[in-house]
Scaffold this motif. Structure first.
Motif, PDB file in Angstrom:
ATOM      1  N   GLU A  53       0.844  -1.189   0.000  1.00 39.69           N
ATOM      2  CA  GLU A  53       0.000   0.000   0.000  1.00 39.69           C
ATOM      3  C   GLU A  53       0.881   1.242   0.000  1.00 39.69           C
ATOM      4  OE1 GLU A  53      -3.418   0.427   0.074  1.00 39.69           O
ATOM      5  OE2 GLU A  53      -3.490  -1.715  -0.377  1.00 39.69           O
ATOM      6  N   PRO A  54       0.554   2.217  -0.843  1.00 40.53           N
ATOM      7  CA  PRO A  54       1.316   3.463  -0.783  1.00 40.53           C
ATOM      8  C   PRO A  54       1.010   4.184   0.524  1.00 40.53           C
ATOM      9  CG  PRO A  54      -0.549   3.683  -2.262  1.00 40.53           C
ATOM     10  CD  PRO A  54      -0.506   2.248  -1.819  1.00 40.53           C
ATOM     11  N   PRO A  55       1.938   5.003   1.001  1.00 41.17           N
ATOM     12  CA  PRO A  55       1.658   5.726   2.243  1.00 41.17           C
ATOM     13  C   PRO A  55       0.444   6.618   2.061  1.00 41.17           C
ATOM     14  CG  PRO A  55       3.692   6.524   1.221  1.00 41.17           C
ATOM     15  CD  PRO A  55       3.216   5.358   0.418  1.00 41.17           C
ATOM     16  N   ALA A  56      -0.265   6.790   3.141  1.00 42.79           N
ATOM     17  CA  ALA A  56      -1.460   7.637   3.090  1.00 42.79           C
ATOM     18  C   ALA A  56      -1.058   9.052   2.718  1.00 42.79           C
ATOM     19  CB  ALA A  56      -2.164   7.609   4.438  1.00 42.79           C
ATOM     20  N   ALA A  57      -1.955   9.752   2.042  1.00 42.26           N
ATOM     21  CA  ALA A  57      -1.664  11.109   1.585  1.00 42.26           C
ATOM     22  C   ALA A  57      -1.543  12.097   2.732  1.00 42.26           C
ATOM     23  CB  ALA A  57      -2.756  11.567   0.625  1.00 42.26           C
ATOM     24  N   ASN A  58      -1.922  11.689   3.946  1.00 43.39           N
ATOM     25  CA  ASN A  58      -1.840  12.601   5.080  1.00 43.39           C
ATOM     26  C   ASN A  58      -0.851  12.117   6.132  1.00 43.39           C
ATOM     27  OD1 ASN A  58      -3.348  10.428   5.873  1.00 43.39           O
ATOM     28  ND2 ASN A  58      -4.864  11.597   6.996  1.00 43.39           N
ATOM     29  N   THR A  59       0.128  11.303   5.727  1.00 41.18           N
ATOM     30  CA  THR A  59       1.144  10.801   6.652  1.00 41.18           C
ATOM     31  C   THR A  59       2.473  11.509   6.391  1.00 41.18           C
ATOM     32  OG1 THR A  59       0.070   8.649   6.761  1.00 41.18           O
ATOM     33  CG2 THR A  59       2.367   8.746   7.456  1.00 41.18           C
ATOM     34  N   PRO A  61       6.401  11.871   6.399  1.00 42.03           N
ATOM     35  CA  PRO A  61       7.567  10.983   6.432  1.00 42.03           C
ATOM     36  C   PRO A  61       8.342  11.154   7.739  1.00 42.03           C
ATOM     37  CG  PRO A  61       7.413  12.088   4.313  1.00 42.03           C
ATOM     38  CD  PRO A  61       6.393  12.729   5.221  1.00 42.03           C
ATOM     39  N   GLU A  62       8.942  10.079   8.185  1.00 38.15           N
ATOM     40  CA  GLU A  62       9.597  10.038   9.495  1.00 38.15           C
ATOM     41  C   GLU A  62      10.679  11.096   9.678  1.00 38.15           C
ATOM     42  OE1 GLU A  62      11.838   6.675  12.145  1.00 38.15           O
ATOM     43  OE2 GLU A  62      10.270   6.036  10.762  1.00 38.15           O
ATOM     44  N   GLN A  63      11.436  11.412   8.626  1.00 31.83           N
ATOM     45  CA  GLN A  63      12.544  12.362   8.799  1.00 31.83           C
ATOM     46  C   GLN A  63      12.064  13.759   9.205  1.00 31.83           C
ATOM     47  OE1 GLN A  63      11.813  11.091   5.677  1.00 31.83           O
ATOM     48  NE2 GLN A  63      12.156  12.638   4.097  1.00 31.83           N
ATOM     49  N   PHE A  64      10.795  14.106   8.949  1.00 29.43           N
ATOM     50  CA  PHE A  64      10.264  15.415   9.324  1.00 29.43           C
ATOM     51  C   PHE A  64       9.614  15.407  10.708  1.00 29.43           C
ATOM     52  CE2 PHE A  64      10.216  15.425   4.674  1.00 29.43           C
ATOM     53  CZ  PHE A  64      10.849  16.618   4.396  1.00 29.43           C
ATOM     54  N   GLN A  65       9.294  14.241  11.224  1.00 26.91           N
ATOM     55  CA  GLN A  65       8.601  14.160  12.508  1.00 26.91           C
ATOM     56  C   GLN A  65       9.521  14.536  13.662  1.00 26.91           C
ATOM     57  OE1 GLN A  65       6.557  10.399  13.028  1.00 26.91           O
ATOM     58  NE2 GLN A  65       6.164  10.268  10.826  1.00 26.91           N
ATOM     59  N   GLY A  66       8.974  15.250  14.643  1.00 26.64           N
ATOM     60  CA  GLY A  66       9.756  15.604  15.822  1.00 26.64           C
ATOM     61  C   GLY A  66       9.286  16.897  16.450  1.00 26.64           C
ATOM     62  N   ASP A  67      10.023  17.303  17.498  1.00 24.61           N
ATOM     63  CA  ASP A  67       9.759  18.554  18.212  1.00 24.61           C
ATOM     64  C   ASP A  67      10.818  19.566  17.793  1.00 24.61           C
ATOM     65  OD1 ASP A  67       7.574  17.678  19.829  1.00 24.61           O
ATOM     66  OD2 ASP A  67       9.013  16.538  21.033  1.00 24.61           O
ATOM     67  N   TYR A  68      10.366  20.791  17.499  1.00 23.94           N
ATOM     68  CA  TYR A  68      11.253  21.857  17.046  1.00 23.94           C
ATOM     69  C   TYR A  68      10.940  23.141  17.815  1.00 23.94           C
ATOM     70  CZ  TYR A  68      11.725  18.777  12.944  1.00 23.94           C
ATOM     71  OH  TYR A  68      11.947  17.717  12.113  1.00 23.94           O
ATOM     72  N   ARG A  83       7.576  26.880  19.472  1.00 19.23           N
ATOM     73  CA  ARG A  83       7.475  25.407  19.528  1.00 19.23           C
ATOM     74  C   ARG A  83       6.604  24.875  18.397  1.00 19.23           C
ATOM     75  NH1 ARG A  83      10.057  22.059  23.586  1.00 19.23           N
ATOM     76  NH2 ARG A  83       8.485  20.597  22.907  1.00 19.23           N
ATOM     77  N   LEU A  84       7.050  23.754  17.825  1.00 17.00           N
ATOM     78  CA  LEU A  84       6.330  23.069  16.751  1.00 17.00           C
ATOM     79  C   LEU A  84       6.565  21.574  16.922  1.00 17.00           C
ATOM     80  CD1 LEU A  84       4.878  22.862  13.956  1.00 17.00           C
ATOM     81  CD2 LEU A  84       7.130  23.203  12.927  1.00 17.00           C
ATOM     82  N   THR A  85       5.501  20.814  16.914  1.00 14.99           N
ATOM     83  CA  THR A  85       5.610  19.353  16.973  1.00 14.99           C
ATOM     84  C   THR A  85       4.918  18.782  15.741  1.00 14.99           C
ATOM     85  OG1 THR A  85       5.607  19.347  19.384  1.00 14.99           O
ATOM     86  CG2 THR A  85       5.059  17.279  18.293  1.00 14.99           C
ATOM     87  N   ILE A  86       5.665  17.978  15.012  1.00 20.25           N
ATOM     88  CA  ILE A  86       5.100  17.327  13.828  1.00 20.25           C
ATOM     89  C   ILE A  86       5.098  15.827  14.082  1.00 20.25           C
ATOM     90  CG2 ILE A  86       5.346  16.908  11.359  1.00 20.25           C
ATOM     91  CD1 ILE A  86       6.835  19.569  11.136  1.00 20.25           C
ATOM     92  N   GLY A  87       3.917  15.239  14.047  1.00 26.04           N
ATOM     93  CA  GLY A  87       3.769  13.790  14.171  1.00 26.04           C
ATOM     94  C   GLY A  87       3.460  13.192  12.809  1.00 26.04           C
ATOM     95  N   ASP A  88       3.141  11.912  12.797  1.00 28.66           N
ATOM     96  CA  ASP A  88       2.839  11.296  11.511  1.00 28.66           C
ATOM     97  C   ASP A  88       1.516  11.773  10.927  1.00 28.66           C
ATOM     98  OD1 ASP A  88       1.246   9.957  13.341  1.00 28.66           O
ATOM     99  OD2 ASP A  88       1.524   8.000  12.420  1.00 28.66           O
TER     100      ASP A  88
END
Length: 151
Positions: A53-59, A61-68, A83-88
Motif C-alpha cells: 500500500e502506498p503511504p497515506a496522503a496525510n502521513t 515521512p519520518e525524517q520530518f517528525q519531531g519537536d522543534y 514550539r512546533l511538533t510534527i507527528g505522523d
C-alpha cells in the motif's frame, strides 16, 4: 408388387432427402467424448503478490517528525511561541493544533495542510518547510523562521 415398388421408392426418396437436407445445413451429430464421468476441477493459476500500500496522503515521512523550537533554550521552555511538533498525522503549533489532512514531500521539502483548532476556531492551514541536510533544522519556507530539532 407395383405398390410395393412405389412404397419402396417413396421410402428411399424420403431417406435420401432427409440425409441430403442434414448434410446441406451442415448439421452433424456431435462426437461422443471419451471423458470420465467426473472431470478434474480446473486449476487456477497462482496469483501475483499484492503490491504494498502506498503511504497515506496525510502521513508525514519520518525524517520530518519531531519537536522543534527556535533554539535549544526554547526547546526546554514549555509553551514557547516557536514550539512546533510534527507527528505522523498531527501538527501542533504554539496556539493551535490539529489533524494533518494532506502531505506532499519532495526530498527535504514538505507541504502540510492541516485542520487546526485554536483560539476558539477551526480552520484549514497550509505550511511549507525545508529540512536541513543533517535533519537538525526545519525552516518555514514562507516566513523564514528556522527551528532546531529538540529531540
Amino acid at each position: 408388387m407395383r405398390i410395393h415398388m412405389i412404397v419402396l421408392g417413396v421410402l428411399l426418396a424420403a431417406g435420401c432427402t432427409a440425409q441430403d437436407s442434414s448434410t446441406a445445413t451442415g448439421a452433424t451429430a456431435p462426437p461422443v467424448a471419451d471423458t470420465p464421468a467426473t472431470a478434474p476441477a480446473p486449476t487456477t493459476p497462482p496469483q501475483p503478490e499484492p503490491l504494498p500500500e502506498p503511504p497515506a496522503a496525510n502521513t508525514v515521512p519520518e525524517q520530518f517528525q519531531g519537536d522543534y523550537a527556535a533554539d535549544i533554550a526554547a526547546c526546554t521552555a514549555p509553551g514557547h511561541v516557536t514550539r512546533l511538533t510534527i507527528g505522523d498525522s498531527r501538527i501542533e503549533f504554539h496556539e493551535s493544533s490539529g489533524e494533518i489532512i494532506a502531505v506532499e514531500a519532495r526530498g527535504n521539502d514538505i507541504d502540510i495542510t492541516a485542520r487546526l483548532t485554536g483560539e476558539g476556531e477551526t480552520r484549514e492551514a497550509a505550511s511549507s518547510f525545508r529540512l536541513s541536510d543533517d535533519g537538525q533544522t526545519l525552516t518555514d519556507t514562507v516566513n523564514g523562521l528556522g527551528r532546531q530539532r529538540c529531540d
